[in-house]
Design a protein around this motif. Structure first.
Motif, PDB file in Angstrom:
ATOM      1  N   VAL A   4       0.831  -1.211   0.000  1.00 33.48           N
ATOM      2  CA  VAL A   4       0.000   0.000   0.000  1.00 33.48           C
ATOM      3  C   VAL A   4       0.860   1.254   0.000  1.00 33.48           C
ATOM      4  CG1 VAL A   4      -1.668   1.306   1.363  1.00 33.48           C
ATOM      5  CG2 VAL A   4      -1.978  -1.127   1.041  1.00 33.48           C
ATOM      6  N   TYR A   5       1.918   1.276   0.794  1.00 37.90           N
ATOM      7  CA  TYR A   5       2.766   2.470   0.841  1.00 37.90           C
ATOM      8  C   TYR A   5       3.521   2.674  -0.473  1.00 37.90           C
ATOM      9  CZ  TYR A   5       1.686   2.389   5.790  1.00 37.90           C
ATOM     10  OH  TYR A   5       1.029   2.384   6.996  1.00 37.90           O
ATOM     11  N   LYS A   6       3.973   1.587  -1.109  1.00 37.68           N
ATOM     12  CA  LYS A   6       4.607   1.719  -2.424  1.00 37.68           C
ATOM     13  C   LYS A   6       3.598   2.214  -3.456  1.00 37.68           C
ATOM     14  CE  LYS A   6       8.175  -1.822  -1.895  1.00 37.68           C
ATOM     15  NZ  LYS A   6       8.614  -3.154  -2.320  1.00 37.68           N
ATOM     16  N   THR A   7       2.368   1.749  -3.337  1.00 40.46           N
ATOM     17  CA  THR A   7       1.317   2.210  -4.241  1.00 40.46           C
ATOM     18  C   THR A   7       1.094   3.707  -4.095  1.00 40.46           C
ATOM     19  OG1 THR A   7       0.215   0.066  -4.115  1.00 40.46           O
ATOM     20  CG2 THR A   7      -1.109   1.918  -4.844  1.00 40.46           C
ATOM     21  N   PHE A   8       1.016   4.184  -2.862  1.00 36.61           N
ATOM     22  CA  PHE A   8       0.772   5.608  -2.645  1.00 36.61           C
ATOM     23  C   PHE A   8       1.974   6.458  -3.069  1.00 36.61           C
ATOM     24  CE2 PHE A   8      -2.828   5.401   0.714  1.00 36.61           C
ATOM     25  CZ  PHE A   8      -3.658   4.863  -0.252  1.00 36.61           C
ATOM     26  N   ILE A   9       3.179   5.952  -2.903  1.00 37.01           N
ATOM     27  CA  ILE A   9       4.361   6.674  -3.382  1.00 37.01           C
ATOM     28  C   ILE A   9       4.333   6.779  -4.908  1.00 37.01           C
ATOM     29  CG2 ILE A   9       6.882   6.497  -3.631  1.00 37.01           C
ATOM     30  CD1 ILE A   9       6.907   5.357  -0.760  1.00 37.01           C
ATOM     31  N   GLN A  25       1.688  14.064  -8.834  1.00 37.89           N
ATOM     32  CA  GLN A  25       2.147  15.218  -8.074  1.00 37.89           C
ATOM     33  C   GLN A  25       1.023  15.795  -7.195  1.00 37.89           C
ATOM     34  OE1 GLN A  25       3.371  15.005 -11.363  1.00 37.89           O
ATOM     35  NE2 GLN A  25       5.333  14.367 -10.540  1.00 37.89           N
ATOM     36  N   LYS A  26       0.157  14.926  -6.695  1.00 36.66           N
ATOM     37  CA  LYS A  26      -0.916  15.323  -5.786  1.00 36.66           C
ATOM     38  C   LYS A  26      -0.890  14.392  -4.583  1.00 36.66           C
ATOM     39  CE  LYS A  26      -3.945  17.008  -9.424  1.00 36.66           C
ATOM     40  NZ  LYS A  26      -5.224  16.790 -10.124  1.00 36.66           N
ATOM     41  N   ALA A  81      -1.753  11.473  -2.403  1.00 36.50           N
ATOM     42  CA  ALA A  81      -2.230  10.139  -2.770  1.00 36.50           C
ATOM     43  C   ALA A  81      -3.507   9.774  -2.031  1.00 36.50           C
ATOM     44  CB  ALA A  81      -1.154   9.100  -2.486  1.00 36.50           C
ATOM     45  N   LEU A  82      -3.659  10.244  -0.803  1.00 37.01           N
ATOM     46  CA  LEU A  82      -4.848   9.914  -0.035  1.00 37.01           C
ATOM     47  C   LEU A  82      -6.095  10.542  -0.648  1.00 37.01           C
ATOM     48  CD1 LEU A  82      -5.891   8.442   2.444  1.00 37.01           C
ATOM     49  CD2 LEU A  82      -5.504  10.523   3.755  1.00 37.01           C
ATOM     50  N   LYS A  83      -5.968  11.776  -1.125  1.00 38.52           N
ATOM     51  CA  LYS A  83      -7.113  12.430  -1.765  1.00 38.52           C
ATOM     52  C   LYS A  83      -7.479  11.739  -3.077  1.00 38.52           C
ATOM     53  CE  LYS A  83      -6.557  16.918   0.336  1.00 38.52           C
ATOM     54  NZ  LYS A  83      -6.373  18.357   0.155  1.00 38.52           N
ATOM     55  N   ILE A  84      -6.485  11.281  -3.809  1.00 37.31           N
ATOM     56  CA  ILE A  84      -6.756  10.565  -5.056  1.00 37.31           C
ATOM     57  C   ILE A  84      -7.430   9.231  -4.753  1.00 37.31           C
ATOM     58  CG2 ILE A  84      -5.638   9.413  -7.008  1.00 37.31           C
ATOM     59  CD1 ILE A  84      -3.663  11.718  -7.024  1.00 37.31           C
ATOM     60  N   PHE A  85      -6.994   8.562  -3.699  1.00 37.84           N
ATOM     61  CA  PHE A  85      -7.612   7.302  -3.299  1.00 37.84           C
ATOM     62  C   PHE A  85      -9.069   7.517  -2.879  1.00 37.84           C
ATOM     63  CE2 PHE A  85      -8.229   4.086   0.170  1.00 37.84           C
ATOM     64  CZ  PHE A  85      -8.385   2.997  -0.670  1.00 37.84           C
ATOM     65  N   GLU A  86      -9.340   8.583  -2.124  1.00 37.51           N
ATOM     66  CA  GLU A  86     -10.716   8.887  -1.726  1.00 37.51           C
ATOM     67  C   GLU A  86     -11.575   9.222  -2.936  1.00 37.51           C
ATOM     68  OE1 GLU A  86     -10.316  12.015   1.101  1.00 37.51           O
ATOM     69  OE2 GLU A  86      -9.659  10.670   2.706  1.00 37.51           O
ATOM     70  N   GLN A  87     -11.024   9.937  -3.908  1.00 39.79           N
ATOM     71  CA  GLN A  87     -11.771  10.260  -5.126  1.00 39.79           C
ATOM     72  C   GLN A  87     -12.068   8.999  -5.924  1.00 39.79           C
ATOM     73  OE1 GLN A  87     -12.998  13.231  -5.963  1.00 39.79           O
ATOM     74  NE2 GLN A  87     -13.940  12.350  -7.779  1.00 39.79           N
ATOM     75  N   ALA A  88     -11.124   8.073  -5.970  1.00 35.81           N
ATOM     76  CA  ALA A  88     -11.343   6.809  -6.680  1.00 35.81           C
ATOM     77  C   ALA A  88     -12.449   6.000  -6.020  1.00 35.81           C
ATOM     78  CB  ALA A  88     -10.044   6.002  -6.718  1.00 35.81           C
ATOM     79  N   LEU A  89     -12.465   5.978  -4.690  1.00 37.80           N
ATOM     80  CA  LEU A  89     -13.534   5.266  -3.994  1.00 37.80           C
ATOM     81  C   LEU A  89     -14.876   5.936  -4.210  1.00 37.80           C
ATOM     82  CD1 LEU A  89     -11.969   4.250  -0.570  1.00 37.80           C
ATOM     83  CD2 LEU A  89     -12.358   2.849  -2.571  1.00 37.80           C
ATOM     84  N   PHE A  90     -14.896   7.257  -4.242  1.00 42.93           N
ATOM     85  CA  PHE A  90     -16.145   7.980  -4.475  1.00 42.93           C
ATOM     86  C   PHE A  90     -16.689   7.695  -5.878  1.00 42.93           C
ATOM     87  CE2 PHE A  90     -18.453  11.769  -5.904  1.00 42.93           C
ATOM     88  CZ  PHE A  90     -19.467  11.792  -4.951  1.00 42.93           C
ATOM     89  N   ASN A  91     -15.809   7.595  -6.866  1.00 42.84           N
ATOM     90  CA  ASN A  91     -16.247   7.338  -8.242  1.00 42.84           C
ATOM     91  C   ASN A  91     -16.718   5.907  -8.453  1.00 42.84           C
ATOM     92  OD1 ASN A  91     -15.704   9.939  -8.957  1.00 42.84           O
ATOM     93  ND2 ASN A  91     -13.747   9.486  -9.915  1.00 42.84           N
ATOM     94  N   THR A  92     -16.224   4.964  -7.651  1.00 46.52           N
ATOM     95  CA  THR A  92     -16.574   3.569  -7.866  1.00 46.52           C
ATOM     96  C   THR A  92     -17.584   3.036  -6.853  1.00 46.52           C
ATOM     97  OG1 THR A  92     -14.696   2.858  -6.524  1.00 46.52           O
ATOM     98  CG2 THR A  92     -14.346   3.032  -8.889  1.00 46.52           C
TER      99      THR A  92
END
Length: 160
Positions: free
Chosen positions: A43-48, A55-56, A58-69
């Protein structure tokens, strides 16, 4: 009287680095044979990798992905009481927690299907694609919403 005792819910501890409950859930779903350190490294390698690519945060992108799916409805088959072989799919509203769990499970399942070198890169590509609004997972969520609209008359008759 039932002989079963009540089970207490376990406390879920937040993640070390991101202090997020969603990251903890992702680590728990990646867990295999009790090897939590390996799941955390993935998970940490994924977020890196996500932060390097976008360049944003990673936690916000992960939350946006969950919101979209996220799925709003689950469908269950209901067979007619008569002798006909008709089955209707009845939409049931699901809680937000269950929809998040289903979204995480589908992210992991689609990452396992994709072709790449390591699993952390596979998972990162799926998360970035879902956050940007394209990919199979987002199409499934939109199809779920459309299917729920078509079966809208059955929505209020869920107690058969």
């Amino acid at each position: 009287m039932s002989r079963c005792s009540f089970t207490l819910k376990k406390k879920v501890f937040f993640d070390k680095y991101y202090k997020s409950f969603l990251v903890t859930l992702l680590i728990q779903f990646l867990l295999k044979n009790g090897k939590k350190n390996i799941a955390m490294k993935i998970v940490y390698k994924t977020f890196i990798y996500i932060e390097e690519q976008t360049q944003k945060n990673a936690l916000k992108i992960f939350e946006q992905a969950l919101f979209n799916t996220k799925l709003l409805f689950e469908f269950k088959n209901n067979k007619d009481k008569t002798n006909t072989n008709n089955t209707d799919q009845i939409p049931y509203e699901i809680t937000s927690f269950r929809s998040i769990l289903l979204a995480i499970k589908t992210l992991i399942k689609e990452a396992k299907k994709s072709i790449s070198y390591t699993f952390s890169i596979k998972l990162a590509n799926e998360i970035i694609g879902a956050a940007n609004g394209f990919g199979k997972l987002v199409k499934n969520a939109e199809a779920n919403k459309l299917l729920a609209k078509t079966y809208q008359p059955f929505l209020y008759f869920d107690n058969f």
